[in-house]
Design a protein around this motif. Structure first.
Motif, short mmCIF file in Angstrom:
data_model
loop_
_atom_site.label_atom_id
_atom_site.label_comp_id
_atom_site.label_asym_id
_atom_site.label_seq_id
_atom_site.Cartn_x
_atom_site.Cartn_y
_atom_site.Cartn_z
N LYS A 237 72.80 81.85 33.82
CA LYS A 237 73.30 80.76 32.98
C LYS A 237 73.84 79.60 33.81
O LYS A 237 74.02 78.49 33.30
N ASN B 287 78.20 84.74 29.08
CA ASN B 287 77.83 84.14 30.36
C ASN B 287 77.57 82.64 30.28
O ASN B 287 77.90 81.91 31.20
N CYS C 228 65.90 88.83 28.16
CA CYS C 228 65.83 87.77 27.15
C CYS C 228 66.86 87.96 26.05
O CYS C 228 66.95 89.04 25.46
N GLY C 229 67.63 86.90 25.78
CA GLY C 229 68.52 86.88 24.63
C GLY C 229 67.89 85.96 23.59
O GLY C 229 66.94 86.33 22.90
N VAL C 230 68.39 84.71 23.52
CA VAL C 230 67.84 83.77 22.57
C VAL C 230 66.48 83.23 23.07
O VAL C 230 65.69 82.72 22.30
N GLY C 231 66.25 83.36 24.35
CA GLY C 231 64.95 82.99 24.92
C GLY C 231 64.97 81.76 25.81
O GLY C 231 63.98 81.45 26.47
N GLY C 232 66.11 81.06 25.89
CA GLY C 232 66.18 79.83 26.67
C GLY C 232 65.99 80.06 28.16
O GLY C 232 65.14 79.41 28.80
N ALA C 233 66.77 80.99 28.73
CA ALA C 233 66.69 81.22 30.17
C ALA C 233 65.30 81.76 30.56
O ALA C 233 64.61 81.16 31.40
N PRO C 234 64.85 82.85 29.94
CA PRO C 234 63.52 83.34 30.34
C PRO C 234 62.42 82.36 29.96
O PRO C 234 61.44 82.22 30.71
N GLY D 184 74.75 89.98 26.95
CA GLY D 184 74.03 88.71 27.07
C GLY D 184 72.75 88.67 26.25
O GLY D 184 72.20 87.61 25.98
N LEU D 185 72.27 89.85 25.89
CA LEU D 185 70.99 89.92 25.17
C LEU D 185 71.18 90.25 23.70
O LEU D 185 70.20 90.44 22.97
N SER E 289 72.81 93.85 31.10
CA SER E 289 71.72 92.94 30.67
C SER E 289 70.71 92.74 31.80
O SER E 289 69.50 92.66 31.56
N THR F 30 69.91 88.92 36.16
CA THR F 30 70.47 87.74 35.50
C THR F 30 72.00 87.67 35.49
O THR F 30 72.56 86.67 35.04
C1 PLP Z 1 73.11 88.36 31.93
C2 PLP Z 1 72.18 87.64 31.00
N1 PLP Z 1 70.87 87.84 31.10
C3 PLP Z 1 69.99 87.21 30.30
C4 PLP Z 1 70.41 86.35 29.32
C5 PLP Z 1 69.37 85.74 28.41
O1 PLP Z 1 69.33 84.37 28.32
P1 PLP Z 1 68.88 83.68 26.97
O2 PLP Z 1 69.91 83.99 25.94
O3 PLP Z 1 68.83 82.24 27.28
O4 PLP Z 1 67.56 84.27 26.61
C6 PLP Z 1 71.79 86.13 29.15
C7 PLP Z 1 72.28 85.24 28.11
O5 PLP Z 1 73.45 85.01 27.94
C8 PLP Z 1 72.69 86.78 30.01
O6 PLP Z 1 74.02 86.60 29.89
#
Ligand code: PLP
Length: 450
Positions: free
Chosen positions: A110, A162, A270-276, A337-338, A384, A425
């Protein structure tokens, strides 16, 4: 091979058992999002330039990046012992980790998107108020005048933890007021850490989606509040996409070739999908069809996988943006986080067509892999971050994974020359007592042979 063999297994998804889905198994319904057209190669290049302009200021503000000339980056590490412990031989290629669990400023992936959105906002304000020009030395943004300007604004965000850490830390360092809306899943230590930085932490009893919605509502009433919208933000997304160019340099320096005979597989929690999604977009710009980005989600929270399946017969819901609650899953996972019930439509619109696949992983397996990462390679990660480690075996051992490899023409020879990267992550900032509890749980899973 009979078709039924490789069909996506909806019954397993509904029962919360691990599943793999690869492109080609079900027809994708294109997702529309009004901001998707802002995600372009030129916009990614602009992000790189912005980070370069801010590097001297970053070095001034954070000791942790001073030694790296203000660059927020992480190592790419070979992990041969962990590779063996995961049952992957050299016939399967070489396993690496991208160590974003050590990223400075927030100790998680993040830090990429979060710092970018805050510096972009700060730059806009400072240019508008004549405090800098694009050619100026941005260390001027640490001046009392700049801090007085930033102090009139609040940067707010809704988060499972995060992202709040990244935004709160960066915003506070520049002198903004910072407000983080935390979901019930967020760990106490993350709230404590933020409060210690002077960040206003608002706790919400609901899940991630309700914390984001509450933060968004709150910000709408305050003109001097910039809300970082994890579900819709192009600035965050582009900050993640910027990871690709540095990774390409690291792969090159490690002698890892990426082409048709040397595929690259990247496993992204992957959580909401922004980072991945952002990372996958950036990697696609660099490697095209030779990179295979595979998203990893908890069995209780497979929102992105569901988004990929939306509109197909594989899901018992017709929603265009389905929630994990729609199919009877509870979104309860230790991978905080996911723990996200619904995917970002921006991430789905941009990254959906570019992902190779997605899979789910049980919490027990996350802990087992967290433990293995510690005992084999000394990697200190949070649950996560362990989601990526199941990827290679899901690809190699499931009918759906093998179907994907065959559809891409990836045979044993190419596999032998493949590079697999598990994207770690988060984890560096986890307090010792919580981390030891994770390790103990993982150890008991390992003994039971989960
Ligand atoms: C440790 C960790 N990994 C992965 C992710 C996934 O990111 P995103 O929510 O943008 O998909 C998060 C999101 O907070 C996270 O904290």
């Amino acid at each position: 091979m009979p078709h039924a063999h490789t069909e996506f297994n909806t019954a397993d998804l509904l029962a919360g058992r691990p599943v793999f889905w690869g492109q080609g198994l079900t027809p994708l319904t294109p997702v529309e999002d009004p901001s998707a057209e802002l995600i372009t190669p030129a916009a990614v290049a602009e992000v790189a330039q912005r980070f370069a302009r801010f590097a001297p200021l970053m070095a001034l503000l954070f000791d942790s990046v001073a030694a790296h000339s203000g660059v927020i980056e992480s190592p790419l590490l070979p992990v041969p012992q962990l590779q063996r412990a995961l049952g992957l031989s050299s016939d399967h290629g070489a396993l690496y980790v991208k160590a974003d669990h050590q990223l400075p400023i927030a100790g998680s992936v993040k830090a990429r998107g979060g710092t970018h959105e805050v510096i972009e906002f700060a730059e806009r304000l400072a240019l508008r108020h004549g405090l800098i020009t694009p050619e100026a030395d941005y260390r001027a943004l640490a001046s009392p005048q700049a801090r007085a300007l930033f102090g009139q604004y609040t940067v707010a965000v809704g988060s499972t933890g995060n992202l709040g850490l990244a935004i709160g830390t960066m915003a506070a360092a520049l002198g903004f007021r910072a407000e983080v809306h935390m979901s019930a899943d967020a760990k106490d230590w993350k709230k404590r850490r933020l409060r210690g930085l002077g960040v206003h932490v608002v706790e919400h009893p609901g899940d991630y989606a309700s914390a984001v919605a509450a933060g968004r509502r709150n910000a709408a009433d305050h003109p001097h509040c910039h809300f970082v919208d994890d579900e819709h933000s192009t600035s965050l997304f582009l900050g993640y996409a910027n990871a690709a160019s540095h990774l390409a340099q690291q792969l090159h320096a490690s002698g890892r070739v990426v082409d048709a005979e040397h595929p690259l597989f990247v496993y992204l929690p992957c959580g909401v999908g922004g980072a991945p999604g952002g990372i996958a977009y950036g990697l696609h710009l660099t490697y095209g069809r030779h990179v295979h980005c595979i998203f990893a989600e908890p069995t209780a929270s497979p929102c992105f996988l569901m988004q990929l399946l939306a509109g197909s017969d594989a899901l018992p819901t017709a929603s265009h943006n389905p929630s994990v609650y729609d199919i009877g899953l509870d979104n309860r996972t230790e991978a905080d986080g996911l723990a996200v019930p619904q995917a970002s439509l921006l991430a789905a619109a941009v990254a959906g067509p570019r992902v190779a696949g997605a899979y789910t992983v049980a919490d027990d397996t996350l802990f087992q892999h967290l433990y293995l990462a510690q005992t084999t390679e000394g990697l200190r990660i949070e649950p996560s971050a362990a989601a990526g480690f199941s990827g290679p075996r899901m690809l190699l051992d499931t009918n759906q994974g093998r179907h994907y490899l065959a559809s891409q023409g990836i045979g044993p020879e190419a596999l032998q020359q493949a590079t697999h990267i598990a994207w770690l992550t988060g984890g560096m900032l986890v307090p010792e007592a919580e981390y030891q509890a994770f390790v103990e749980r993982g150890k008991s899973m390992e003994k039971r042979g989960v």
